[in-house]
Scaffold this active site. Structure first.
Site, short mmCIF file in Angstrom:
data_model
loop_
_atom_site.label_atom_id
_atom_site.label_comp_id
_atom_site.label_asym_id
_atom_site.label_seq_id
_atom_site.Cartn_x
_atom_site.Cartn_y
_atom_site.Cartn_z
N ASP A 57 1.03 -1.19 0.02
CA ASP A 57 -0.18 -0.11 -0.21
C ASP A 57 0.95 1.04 0.03
OD1 ASP A 57 0.82 -0.26 2.56
OD2 ASP A 57 -1.09 0.17 3.62
N SER A 58 2.23 1.09 0.00
CA SER A 58 3.15 2.06 -0.26
C SER A 58 3.01 2.82 -1.59
CB SER A 58 4.57 1.73 0.15
OG SER A 58 4.88 0.70 -0.73
N ASP A 96 -1.12 -6.36 -0.51
CA ASP A 96 -1.40 -5.63 0.67
C ASP A 96 -2.67 -5.43 1.03
OD1 ASP A 96 0.09 -4.74 3.01
OD2 ASP A 96 0.78 -3.19 1.95
N LYS A 126 -1.11 -9.49 2.88
CA LYS A 126 -0.44 -8.96 3.96
C LYS A 126 -1.22 -8.04 4.87
CE LYS A 126 2.93 -5.77 4.26
NZ LYS A 126 2.42 -4.89 4.98
N GLU A 195 9.01 -4.24 10.83
CA GLU A 195 9.49 -2.86 10.29
C GLU A 195 9.98 -2.15 11.47
OE1 GLU A 195 6.58 -1.08 7.57
OE2 GLU A 195 7.88 0.76 7.59
O1 KIV Z 1 3.55 -1.23 1.73
C1 KIV Z 1 4.95 -1.59 1.81
O2 KIV Z 1 5.54 -1.26 0.73
C2 KIV Z 1 5.26 -2.22 3.01
C3 KIV Z 1 6.64 -2.12 3.34
C4 KIV Z 1 7.08 -2.02 4.71
C5 KIV Z 1 7.63 -3.16 2.66
O3 KIV Z 1 4.35 -2.86 3.81
#
Ligand code: KIV
Length: 294
Positions: A57-58, A96, A126, A195
């Site tokens: 979700d980044s 994600d 995730k 993290e």
């Molecule tokens: O969304 C993302 O990119 C993450 C990073 C911490 C890998 O969760």
């Protein structure tokens, strides 16, 4: 004479599965993990042999220019996960779960995780959180969907954590992280992402876990490492966290190319003859006559 074609000669990469990841942990082989949000990046990551790809979700910041991950929606995650899956058939692709796609209820969590599996063909999902998410992990796992947990600095709850700060830095906080990792494993997580926590705390968790532990800003003792691909490539990042190593400066490369393009269009140097389609001289002659007669 060989009947192999170039493609046939190329070693074929085996699809990465949960078993591949477990095997790597057992053998002490490091697991490679990166984010990707689009087809071409995913294709290169698959090509170079990256084990795990997270459609993170980044993408809220890296692709949409948001200030945080909070505005990211399920529809965005579905679209980008489809593109990544298409580009990376052999890596283990994780979708994600964005903010509020799993926090509201167990039912919504299963339905949204199911969307990522059913519509995008990802290999797993995730979600962020520890003990409080154990019921979600259990229910999603029961639906046949592999879940990666995410502990430590969890960006979706950064406000509750008092900002984007390293976590687990005192004995109580470290013990809590260890307890949460155990709870996530017991709930059915197939792996956990840590993290921004001290390396030694991540080591204690990694040594005790029976599932692969991946780290971002969690030191060298985890079973594998992940970075946001835009950070690694030096592509459009604003602030870059302490734990990032920049392997390229794409901003510089892209800026140079775009400036050159702009200058060549303005000067008329582009397009050159080799960029133009040709018409036979006699056809051109006829065309000129036809136009001339009008
Ligand atoms: O969304 C993302 O990119 C993450 C990073 C911490 C890998 O969760």
């Amino acid at each position: 004479m060989s009947t192999w074609t170039t493609t046939e000669k190329k070693p074929v990469r085996k699809k990465v599965t949960i078993h591949t990841l477990m095997e790597k942990k057992a053998k002490g082989e490091k697991i490679t993990f990166l984010t990707a949000y689009d087809y071409p990046t995913a294709a290169i990551e698959d090509e170079v042999g990256i084990d795990l790809i997270l459609v993170g979700d980044s993408l809220g910041m890296c692709v949409y220019g948001f200030d945080s991950t909070l505005p990211v929606t399920m529809d965005m995650m579905v679209n980008h996960s489809k593109a990544v899956r298409k580009g990376a058939p052999n890596s283990f692709v994780i979708g994600d779960m964005p903010y509020l796609s799993y926090q509201i209820s167990v039912e919504q969590a299963v339905a949204n995780a199911g969307r990522l599996m059913q519509e995008c063909g990802v290999d797993g999902v995730k979600l962020e959180g520890g003990l409080e998410m154990a019921d979600r992990v259990q229910a999603i796992t029961k639906a046949g969907i592999p879940v990666m947990g995410h502990l430590g600095l969890t960006p979706q709850s950064a406000s509750m954590l008092g900002g984007f700060k390293a976590q687990g830095k005192n004995v109580d906080a470290a013990l809590k992280l260890m307890e949460e990792a155990k709870a996530l494993e017991e709930a059915g997580c197939v792996s956990i992402l840590l993290e921004a926590i001290p390396a030694e705390v991540a080591q204690l968790i990694t040594e005790r876990a029976n599932i692969p532990i991946l780290g971002i800003g969690a030191g060298p003792y985890c079973d594998g490492q992940v970075l946001v691909v835009h950070d690694l490539l030096g592509f459009f990042g604003g602030h870059v966290a302490k734990f990032v190593k920049q392997y390229a400066n794409m901003n510089e490369i892209i800026e140079k190319a775009l400036t050159e393009y702009k200058e060549e269009v303005e000067s008329g140097a582009f397009p050159a003859p080799e960029h133009c389609y040709k018409i036979k001289e006699e056809e051109l002659e006829k065309l000129r006559k036809a136009v001339g007669n009008k």
